[in-house]
Design a protein around this motif. Sequence first.
Motif, PDB file in Angstrom:
ATOM      1  N   PRO A   1       1.465   4.819 -16.130  1.00 13.90           N
ATOM      2  CA  PRO A   1       1.996   5.609 -15.030  1.00 13.90           C
ATOM      3  C   PRO A   1       1.405   5.150 -13.699  1.00 13.90           C
ATOM      4  N   ALA A   2       2.146   5.358 -12.642  1.00 12.59           N
ATOM      5  CA  ALA A   2       1.690   4.983 -11.303  1.00 12.59           C
ATOM      6  C   ALA A   2       0.460   5.801 -10.942  1.00 12.59           C
ATOM      7  N   GLY A   3      -0.336   5.296 -10.023  1.00 15.50           N
ATOM      8  CA  GLY A   3      -1.578   5.955  -9.641  1.00 15.50           C
ATOM      9  C   GLY A   3      -1.390   7.375  -9.148  1.00 15.50           C
ATOM     10  N   VAL A   4      -0.391   7.608  -8.294  1.00 20.00           N
ATOM     11  CA  VAL A   4      -0.164   8.938  -7.749  1.00 20.00           C
ATOM     12  C   VAL A   4       0.250   9.900  -8.857  1.00 20.00           C
ATOM     13  N   ALA A   5       1.119   9.450  -9.754  1.00 18.46           N
ATOM     14  CA  ALA A   5       1.552  10.297 -10.868  1.00 18.46           C
ATOM     15  C   ALA A   5       0.384  10.608 -11.788  1.00 18.46           C
ATOM     16  N   LEU A   6      -0.470   9.630 -12.030  1.00 19.64           N
ATOM     17  CA  LEU A   6      -1.628   9.823 -12.890  1.00 19.64           C
ATOM     18  C   LEU A   6      -2.604  10.815 -12.264  1.00 19.64           C
ATOM     19  N   LEU A   7      -2.811  10.703 -10.958  1.00 22.34           N
ATOM     20  CA  LEU A   7      -3.718  11.624 -10.271  1.00 22.34           C
ATOM     21  C   LEU A   7      -3.153  13.039 -10.246  1.00 22.34           C
ATOM     22  N   SER A   8      -1.871  13.182  -9.955  1.00 22.47           N
ATOM     23  CA  SER A   8      -1.288  14.522  -9.893  1.00 22.47           C
ATOM     24  C   SER A   8      -1.262  15.186 -11.267  1.00 22.47           C
ATOM     25  N   ARG A   9      -1.154  14.387 -12.317  1.00 25.14           N
ATOM     26  CA  ARG A   9      -1.142  14.930 -13.670  1.00 25.14           C
ATOM     27  C   ARG A   9      -2.487  15.550 -14.048  1.00 25.14           C
ATOM     28  N   GLN A  10      -3.562  15.128 -13.377  1.00 23.59           N
ATOM     29  CA  GLN A  10      -4.882  15.676 -13.670  1.00 23.59           C
ATOM     30  C   GLN A  10      -5.002  17.138 -13.260  1.00 23.59           C
ATOM     31  N   PHE A  11      -4.135  17.585 -12.369  1.00 23.12           N
ATOM     32  CA  PHE A  11      -4.236  18.938 -11.828  1.00 23.12           C
ATOM     33  C   PHE A  11      -3.170  19.874 -12.389  1.00 23.12           C
ATOM     34  N   THR A  12      -2.619  19.545 -13.552  1.00 27.75           N
ATOM     35  CA  THR A  12      -1.574  20.387 -14.129  1.00 27.75           C
ATOM     36  C   THR A  12      -1.994  21.069 -15.429  1.00 27.75           C
ATOM     37  N   SER A  13      -3.220  20.856 -15.868  1.00 25.53           N
ATOM     38  CA  SER A  13      -3.656  21.505 -17.111  1.00 25.53           C
ATOM     39  C   SER A  13      -3.892  22.994 -16.843  1.00 25.53           C
ATOM     40  N   PRO A  14      -3.722  23.818 -17.849  1.00 24.88           N
ATOM     41  CA  PRO A  14      -3.883  25.263 -17.653  1.00 24.88           C
ATOM     42  C   PRO A  14      -5.259  25.661 -17.118  1.00 24.88           C
ATOM     43  N   ILE A  15      -6.324  25.014 -17.579  1.00 28.55           N
ATOM     44  CA  ILE A  15      -7.658  25.395 -17.111  1.00 28.55           C
ATOM     45  C   ILE A  15      -7.825  25.078 -15.630  1.00 28.55           C
ATOM     46  N   ILE A  16      -7.255  23.977 -15.179  1.00 29.80           N
ATOM     47  CA  ILE A  16      -7.338  23.621 -13.766  1.00 29.80           C
ATOM     48  C   ILE A  16      -6.538  24.619 -12.930  1.00 29.80           C
TER      49      ILE A  16
ATOM     50  N   GLU B   1      -8.421   7.846 -17.449  1.00 26.85           N
ATOM     51  CA  GLU B   1      -7.065   7.505 -17.898  1.00 26.85           C
ATOM     52  C   GLU B   1      -6.609   6.176 -17.329  1.00 26.85           C
ATOM     53  N   ARG B   2      -6.999   5.872 -16.113  1.00 23.88           N
ATOM     54  CA  ARG B   2      -6.624   4.593 -15.498  1.00 23.88           C
ATOM     55  C   ARG B   2      -7.276   3.428 -16.249  1.00 23.88           C
ATOM     56  N   CYS B   3      -8.545   3.590 -16.605  1.00 25.92           N
ATOM     57  CA  CYS B   3      -9.225   2.543 -17.394  1.00 25.92           C
ATOM     58  C   CYS B   3      -8.559   2.379 -18.752  1.00 25.92           C
ATOM     59  N   ALA B   4      -8.213   3.483 -19.388  1.00 26.19           N
ATOM     60  CA  ALA B   4      -7.583   3.419 -20.706  1.00 26.19           C
ATOM     61  C   ALA B   4      -6.199   2.788 -20.623  1.00 26.19           C
ATOM     62  N   ALA B   5      -5.440   3.097 -19.574  1.00 21.63           N
ATOM     63  CA  ALA B   5      -4.097   2.541 -19.422  1.00 21.63           C
ATOM     64  C   ALA B   5      -4.137   1.032 -19.196  1.00 21.63           C
ATOM     65  N   ARG B   6      -5.189   0.563 -18.588  1.00 23.74           N
ATOM     66  CA  ARG B   6      -5.321  -0.877 -18.347  1.00 23.74           C
ATOM     67  C   ARG B   6      -5.861  -1.619 -19.556  1.00 23.74           C
ATOM     68  N   GLY B   7      -6.170  -0.884 -20.611  1.00 27.49           N
ATOM     69  CA  GLY B   7      -6.635  -1.535 -21.835  1.00 27.49           C
ATOM     70  C   GLY B   7      -8.145  -1.699 -21.892  1.00 27.49           C
ATOM     71  N   GLY B   8      -8.824  -1.174 -20.914  1.00 30.30           N
ATOM     72  CA  GLY B   8     -10.273  -1.273 -20.916  1.00 30.30           C
ATOM     73  C   GLY B   8     -10.933  -0.284 -21.842  1.00 30.30           C
ATOM     74  N   GLY B   9     -10.188   0.739 -22.244  1.00 34.94           N
ATOM     75  CA  GLY B   9     -10.732   1.719 -23.156  1.00 34.94           C
ATOM     76  C   GLY B   9     -11.620   2.740 -22.492  1.00 34.94           C
ATOM     77  N   GLY B  10     -11.923   2.575 -21.251  1.00 31.05           N
ATOM     78  CA  GLY B  10     -12.760   3.539 -20.539  1.00 31.05           C
ATOM     79  C   GLY B  10     -13.816   2.802 -19.744  1.00 31.05           C
ATOM     80  N   PRO B  11     -14.557   3.523 -18.959  1.00 31.36           N
ATOM     81  CA  PRO B  11     -15.571   2.875 -18.133  1.00 31.36           C
ATOM     82  C   PRO B  11     -16.764   2.435 -18.973  1.00 31.36           C
ATOM     83  N   SER B  12     -17.432   1.408 -18.535  1.00 33.81           N
ATOM     84  CA  SER B  12     -18.653   0.984 -19.216  1.00 33.81           C
ATOM     85  C   SER B  12     -19.814   1.536 -18.412  1.00 33.81           C
ATOM     86  N   TRP B  13     -20.606   2.343 -19.037  1.00 36.34           N
ATOM     87  CA  TRP B  13     -21.702   3.026 -18.343  1.00 36.34           C
ATOM     88  C   TRP B  13     -22.831   2.088 -18.197  1.00 36.34           C
TER      89      TRP B  13
END
Length: 125
Positions: free
Chosen positions: A61-76, A113-125
Motif C-alpha cells: 500500500p502507498a505510504g499515506v494509505a498505510l499511515l492512515s490505516r494505523q489510526f482506524t483500529s478500535p482501540i485508537i 508495516e512499511r518494513c514488512a511490506a518491503r520484505g525486510g520483515g521488520g526493523p533490525s534493532w
Amino acid sequence: MRTTSAPGQRPQDASGWAWWSEPAPQLLQELVSGAGGLQGATARARLARHGPNSLRLAGGPAGVALLSRQFTSPIILILLGAALLSLLLDSLTDALIILAIVLMRGVGGFWLERCAARGGGGPSW
C-alpha cells in the motif's frame, strides 16, 4: 479423468478437477509428464506458453494509505475519543498525553508495516 464434485464428495480446485486424488500414473499421463519430470522440449514449450513458475510480488500500500490505516483500529478510535473528552473537560495535559500515545503507536505501526511490506520483515534493532 476430470470429474465434478457433489456435496459430500472430495473438494476440487478452480478448474473442477481434483488432481490430488488421482493415482500417480494416471495423473502423470493426464499431465503428459513422467516420473522423472518433463523432457527438455516439452519443458521449453510449456515455459514459452505459460511463462516461468514464479510468484509476482504485489506492490504494498502507498505510504499515506498505510499511515492512515494505523489510526482506524478500535482501540485508537477509543483513545481519540478519550482525548476529545479530556479536552472538553478542560484537561489539556491528559489530552496531550493520550494524543502522544496515539501518535507514537501510529508512527511505530507504520514503520513496522512499511518494513514488512518491503520484505525486510521488520526493523533490525
